[in-house]
Design a protein around this motif. Structure first.
Motif, mmCIF file in Angstrom:
data_model
loop_
_atom_site.group_PDB
_atom_site.id
_atom_site.type_symbol
_atom_site.label_atom_id
_atom_site.label_comp_id
_atom_site.label_asym_id
_atom_site.label_seq_id
_atom_site.Cartn_x
_atom_site.Cartn_y
_atom_site.Cartn_z
ATOM 1 N N UNK A 51 0.727 -1.098 -0.039
ATOM 2 C CA UNK A 51 -0.001 -0.136 -0.054
ATOM 3 C C UNK A 51 0.839 1.143 -0.002
ATOM 4 N N UNK A 52 1.839 1.232 0.790
ATOM 5 C CA UNK A 52 2.764 2.444 0.938
ATOM 6 C C UNK A 52 3.581 2.541 -0.544
ATOM 7 N N UNK A 53 4.062 1.460 -0.887
ATOM 8 C CA UNK A 53 4.495 1.511 -2.377
ATOM 9 C C UNK A 53 3.603 2.077 -3.345
ATOM 10 N N UNK A 54 2.295 1.936 -3.545
ATOM 11 C CA UNK A 54 1.326 2.052 -4.406
ATOM 12 C C UNK A 54 1.320 4.060 -4.275
ATOM 13 N N UNK A 55 1.162 4.372 -2.742
ATOM 14 C CA UNK A 55 1.172 5.727 -2.510
ATOM 15 C C UNK A 55 2.459 6.448 -3.221
ATOM 16 N N UNK A 56 3.463 5.704 -2.911
ATOM 17 C CA UNK A 56 4.867 6.431 -3.308
ATOM 18 C C UNK A 56 4.851 6.702 -4.991
ATOM 19 N N UNK A 57 4.453 5.687 -5.403
ATOM 20 C CA UNK A 57 4.293 5.511 -6.918
ATOM 21 C C UNK A 57 3.413 6.613 -7.533
ATOM 22 N N UNK A 58 2.340 6.832 -6.707
ATOM 23 C CA UNK A 58 1.363 7.872 -7.144
ATOM 24 C C UNK A 58 1.909 9.323 -7.021
ATOM 25 N N UNK A 59 2.661 9.508 -6.158
ATOM 26 C CA UNK A 59 3.326 10.937 -5.967
ATOM 27 C C UNK A 59 4.372 10.898 -6.940
ATOM 28 N N UNK A 60 5.034 9.919 -7.088
ATOM 29 C CA UNK A 60 6.158 10.155 -8.297
ATOM 30 C C UNK A 60 5.604 10.320 -9.454
ATOM 31 N N UNK A 61 4.527 9.525 -9.829
ATOM 32 C CA UNK A 61 3.946 9.682 -11.212
ATOM 33 C C UNK A 61 3.191 11.071 -11.496
ATOM 34 N N UNK A 62 2.671 11.610 -10.242
ATOM 35 C CA UNK A 62 2.132 12.870 -10.463
ATOM 36 C C UNK A 62 3.277 14.054 -10.722
ATOM 37 N N UNK A 63 4.558 14.067 -10.649
ATOM 38 C CA UNK A 63 5.622 14.723 -11.160
ATOM 39 C C UNK A 63 5.589 14.424 -12.700
ATOM 40 N N UNK A 64 5.360 13.470 -13.228
ATOM 41 C CA UNK A 64 5.511 13.358 -14.646
ATOM 42 C C UNK A 64 4.153 13.763 -15.327
ATOM 43 N N UNK A 65 3.176 13.957 -14.566
ATOM 44 C CA UNK A 65 1.759 14.485 -15.246
ATOM 45 C C UNK A 65 2.079 15.918 -15.007
ATOM 46 N N UNK A 66 2.499 16.613 -14.071
ATOM 47 C CA UNK A 66 2.941 18.011 -14.133
ATOM 48 C C UNK A 66 3.726 18.299 -15.211
ATOM 49 N N UNK A 67 4.819 17.371 -15.535
ATOM 50 C CA UNK A 67 5.716 17.599 -16.729
ATOM 51 C C UNK A 67 4.958 17.741 -17.863
ATOM 52 N N UNK A 68 4.125 16.637 -18.146
ATOM 53 C CA UNK A 68 3.244 16.939 -19.566
ATOM 54 C C UNK A 68 2.487 17.909 -19.297
ATOM 55 N N UNK A 69 1.872 18.341 -18.315
ATOM 56 C CA UNK A 69 0.981 19.599 -18.245
ATOM 57 C C UNK A 69 1.724 20.694 -18.735
ATOM 58 N N UNK A 70 2.784 21.000 -18.071
ATOM 59 C CA UNK A 70 3.956 22.283 -18.583
ATOM 60 C C UNK A 70 4.267 21.966 -20.071
ATOM 61 N N UNK A 71 4.409 20.941 -20.513
ATOM 62 C CA UNK A 71 4.828 20.785 -21.807
ATOM 63 C C UNK A 71 3.981 21.345 -22.603
ATOM 64 N N UNK A 72 2.459 20.979 -22.518
ATOM 65 C CA UNK A 72 1.207 21.486 -23.370
ATOM 66 C C UNK A 72 1.138 22.880 -23.136
ATOM 67 N N UNK A 73 1.233 23.375 -21.961
ATOM 68 C CA UNK A 73 1.181 24.857 -21.461
ATOM 69 C C UNK A 73 2.041 25.672 -22.431
ATOM 70 N N UNK A 74 3.422 25.221 -22.295
ATOM 71 C CA UNK A 74 4.314 26.285 -23.102
ATOM 72 C C UNK A 74 4.774 25.747 -24.502
ATOM 73 N N UNK A 75 3.909 24.711 -25.061
ATOM 74 C CA UNK A 75 4.100 24.270 -26.330
ATOM 75 C C UNK A 75 3.924 25.431 -27.615
#
Length: 75
Positions: A51-75
Motif C-alpha cells: 500500500x505504501x509503495x502504491x502511494x509512493x508511485x502515485x506521488x512520483x507519477x504526479x511529477x510526470x503528469x505535471x511535466x506533461x502539463x507544462x509541456x502542453x502549456x508552453x508548447x
C-alpha cells in the motif's frame, strides 16, 4: 526570427518533458525496488508495504503528469 524562437521553445519543452519522464521512471524504480527489498526482509509486512509503495508511485507519477502539463502549456 519569431518562428525560430518558437521552434527553440518547443524543443526545450520537449526536452523538459523527457527529463520529467525519465526522473519519474527512475523514482518509480527506486520505490518498487526498495519495497521488494523490504518484503524480502519482513514478509509479514507485505500488504502494508505494498500500500505504501502504491502511494509512493502515485506521488512520483504526479511529477510526470505535471511535466506533461507544462509541456502542453508552453508548447
Amino acid at each position: 526570427m519569431g518562428s525560430v524562437l518558437a521552434e527553440v521553445a518547443g524543443s526545450l519543452a520537449s526536452i523538459g518533458y523527457g527529463l520529467a519522464a525519465i526522473g519519474s521512471a527512475i523514482g518509480v524504480g527506486i520505490v518498487v525496488g526498495k519495497t521488494v527489498e523490504s518484503v524480502a526482509r519482513q514478509p509479514e509486512l507485505a500488504k502494508r508495504l505494498t500500500v505504501l509503495m502504491y502511494v509512493g508511485v502515485a506521488f512520483t507519477e504526479a511529477l510526470a503528469l505535471i511535466g506533461i502539463g507544462t509541456y502542453f502549456l508552453f508548447r
